[in-house]
Design an enzyme around this catalytic site. Sequence first.
Site, PDB file in Angstrom:
ATOM      1  CE1 TYR A 150      -3.498   2.350   0.255  1.00  0.00           C
ATOM      2  CE2 TYR A 150      -2.783   2.911   2.304  1.00  0.00           C
ATOM      3  CZ  TYR A 150      -3.658   3.143   1.233  1.00  0.00           C
ATOM      4  OH  TYR A 150      -4.497   4.569   1.287  1.00  0.00           O
ATOM      5  CE1 TYR A 160      -2.714   0.484   5.421  1.00  0.00           C
ATOM      6  CE2 TYR A 160      -0.498   0.287   5.448  1.00  0.00           C
ATOM      7  CZ  TYR A 160      -1.710  -0.315   4.974  1.00  0.00           C
ATOM      8  OH  TYR A 160      -1.498  -1.369   4.555  1.00  0.00           O
TER       9      TYR A 160
HETATM   10  P1  NAI Z   1      -7.419 -10.209   4.180  1.00  0.00           P
HETATM   11  O1  NAI Z   1      -7.704  -9.955   5.621  1.00  0.00           O
HETATM   12  O2  NAI Z   1      -8.558 -10.787   3.239  1.00  0.00           O
HETATM   13  O3  NAI Z   1      -5.992 -10.959   3.967  1.00  0.00           O
HETATM   14  C1  NAI Z   1      -5.135 -10.890   5.161  1.00  0.00           C
HETATM   15  C2  NAI Z   1      -4.613 -12.346   5.164  1.00  0.00           C
HETATM   16  O4  NAI Z   1      -3.392 -12.665   5.928  1.00  0.00           O
HETATM   17  C3  NAI Z   1      -5.582 -13.213   5.641  1.00  0.00           C
HETATM   18  O5  NAI Z   1      -5.748 -14.343   4.708  1.00  0.00           O
HETATM   19  C4  NAI Z   1      -5.081 -13.695   6.939  1.00  0.00           C
HETATM   20  O6  NAI Z   1      -5.507 -14.910   7.412  1.00  0.00           O
HETATM   21  C5  NAI Z   1      -3.487 -13.752   6.498  1.00  0.00           C
HETATM   22  N1  NAI Z   1      -2.452 -13.905   7.574  1.00  0.00           N
HETATM   23  C6  NAI Z   1      -2.548 -13.099   8.533  1.00  0.00           C
HETATM   24  N2  NAI Z   1      -1.557 -13.462   9.597  1.00  0.00           N
HETATM   25  C7  NAI Z   1      -1.035 -14.789   8.945  1.00  0.00           C
HETATM   26  C8  NAI Z   1      -0.086 -15.612   9.299  1.00  0.00           C
HETATM   27  N3  NAI Z   1       0.834 -15.538  10.406  1.00  0.00           N
HETATM   28  N4  NAI Z   1       0.381 -16.768   8.413  1.00  0.00           N
HETATM   29  C9  NAI Z   1      -0.419 -16.872   7.289  1.00  0.00           C
HETATM   30  N5  NAI Z   1      -1.245 -15.904   6.722  1.00  0.00           N
HETATM   31  C10 NAI Z   1      -1.614 -15.229   7.694  1.00  0.00           C
HETATM   32  O7  NAI Z   1      -7.293  -8.776   3.635  1.00  0.00           O
HETATM   33  P2  NAI Z   1      -6.731  -8.257   2.416  1.00  0.00           P
HETATM   34  O8  NAI Z   1      -7.015  -6.823   2.276  1.00  0.00           O
HETATM   35  O9  NAI Z   1      -6.878  -9.164   1.136  1.00  0.00           O
HETATM   36  O10 NAI Z   1      -4.975  -8.348   2.477  1.00  0.00           O
HETATM   37  C11 NAI Z   1      -4.272  -8.882   1.629  1.00  0.00           C
HETATM   38  C12 NAI Z   1      -2.980  -8.163   1.473  1.00  0.00           C
HETATM   39  O11 NAI Z   1      -3.287  -6.945   0.489  1.00  0.00           O
HETATM   40  C13 NAI Z   1      -2.395  -7.790   2.641  1.00  0.00           C
HETATM   41  O12 NAI Z   1      -0.947  -7.441   2.495  1.00  0.00           O
HETATM   42  C14 NAI Z   1      -2.761  -6.021   2.550  1.00  0.00           C
HETATM   43  O13 NAI Z   1      -1.867  -5.174   3.678  1.00  0.00           O
HETATM   44  C15 NAI Z   1      -2.782  -5.706   1.259  1.00  0.00           C
HETATM   45  N6  NAI Z   1      -3.478  -4.601   0.953  1.00  0.00           N
HETATM   46  C16 NAI Z   1      -4.765  -4.365   1.238  1.00  0.00           C
HETATM   47  C17 NAI Z   1      -5.372  -3.334   0.904  1.00  0.00           C
HETATM   48  C18 NAI Z   1      -6.771  -3.078   1.250  1.00  0.00           C
HETATM   49  O14 NAI Z   1      -7.075  -1.854   1.490  1.00  0.00           O
HETATM   50  N7  NAI Z   1      -7.378  -4.230   1.833  1.00  0.00           N
HETATM   51  C19 NAI Z   1      -4.690  -2.204   0.012  1.00  0.00           C
HETATM   52  C20 NAI Z   1      -3.451  -2.319  -0.429  1.00  0.00           C
HETATM   53  C21 NAI Z   1      -3.017  -3.563   0.124  1.00  0.00           C
END
Ligand code: NAI
Length: 277
Positions: A150, A160
């Site tokens: 991000y 953030y």
């Molecule tokens: P999400 O909550 O659906 O995905 C985050 C994932 O990380 C989850 O599936 C969770 O179980 C996993 N996770 C957390 N701890 C873990 C561990 N110890 N081992 C394995 N997996 C683990 O949310 P999202 O938004 O799809 O996030 C995915 C990526 O996208 C992240 O890196 C987030 O920072 C990034 N991102 C998200 C944005 C947003 O606005 N949602 C914008 C830009 C980047």
Amino acid sequence: MAYQLLQGKKGIIFGALDERSIAWQVALRCHEEGAQLVLTNAPVALRMGEIKRLSEICQAPVIPADVTNMEDLENLFKQAMDHFQGGVDFILHSVGMSLNVRKNIPYTEANYDYMHKGFDISAISLHRVLQTAYRLDAINEWGSVVALTYIAAQRVFPDYNDMADAKALLESIARSFGYHYGIKKKVRINTVSQSPTRTTAGSGVKGFDGFIEYAEKMSPLGNATARQCADYCVTLFSDLTRMVTMQNLYHDGGFSFTGVSHAIMEMLMKQALQEQK
Ligand code: NAI
């Protein structure tokens, strides 16, 4: 529309929690484009059970792995290589979590145990994944790794919190490992900097609705959706982007290069006029 861009390719997708997850959408698009997949998430996330549905749609096994645990990662890669009967062609790292954010601790009062944990899960985990793959020679020549990030890594978005620092580290690891893996095996490593997107991780950030609204009004094309992010990831996993590596690639409807938009100016002018009354 599907183009069979990933026909014959094999990939590991980290981080599909539920339908809103960016990783979920990436898995669906990769499947539509002909890829074979292995899905993985933290054991605790798998217990929630939603990933089973994705696994059925994509006909992909689910292998649990905590990204901060080297044994889990080694087991994941070994099992994936057994399943595919060989190496993988692409990896999506879509993992992030900050305990300071979760517990509403202000940036200036950060708890350092939480900060370490957050950096490990959100950034160092990319190094752990790559190091494990490098050691096991698990990624095929011209393979592609994408991690999601991000723009708070470059510019201040106060709420953030320490995720901004985690993302800066993540992007740096992508560059540094991209050099070494490029030399070793022509593996390319990039980060995709996505618009704010309503997901479990996203919605955890304080004032997230404001983030989304502001970005929508500041981006000439509006905010990019998770599905559109998945489209972009497909291109990066495909053979059409073979010479792209060590980059932080903005997928944000033009937000990152917009100084100010007419929509934001108009809002501010209206407010100023009201204040004068
Ligand atoms: P999400 O909550 O659906 O995905 C985050 C994932 O990380 C989850 O599936 C969770 O179980 C996993 N996770 C957390 N701890 C873990 C561990 N110890 N081992 C394995 N997996 C683990 O949310 P999202 O938004 O799809 O996030 C995915 C990526 O996208 C992240 O890196 C987030 O920072 C990034 N991102 C998200 C944005 C947003 O606005 N949602 C914008 C830009 C980047």
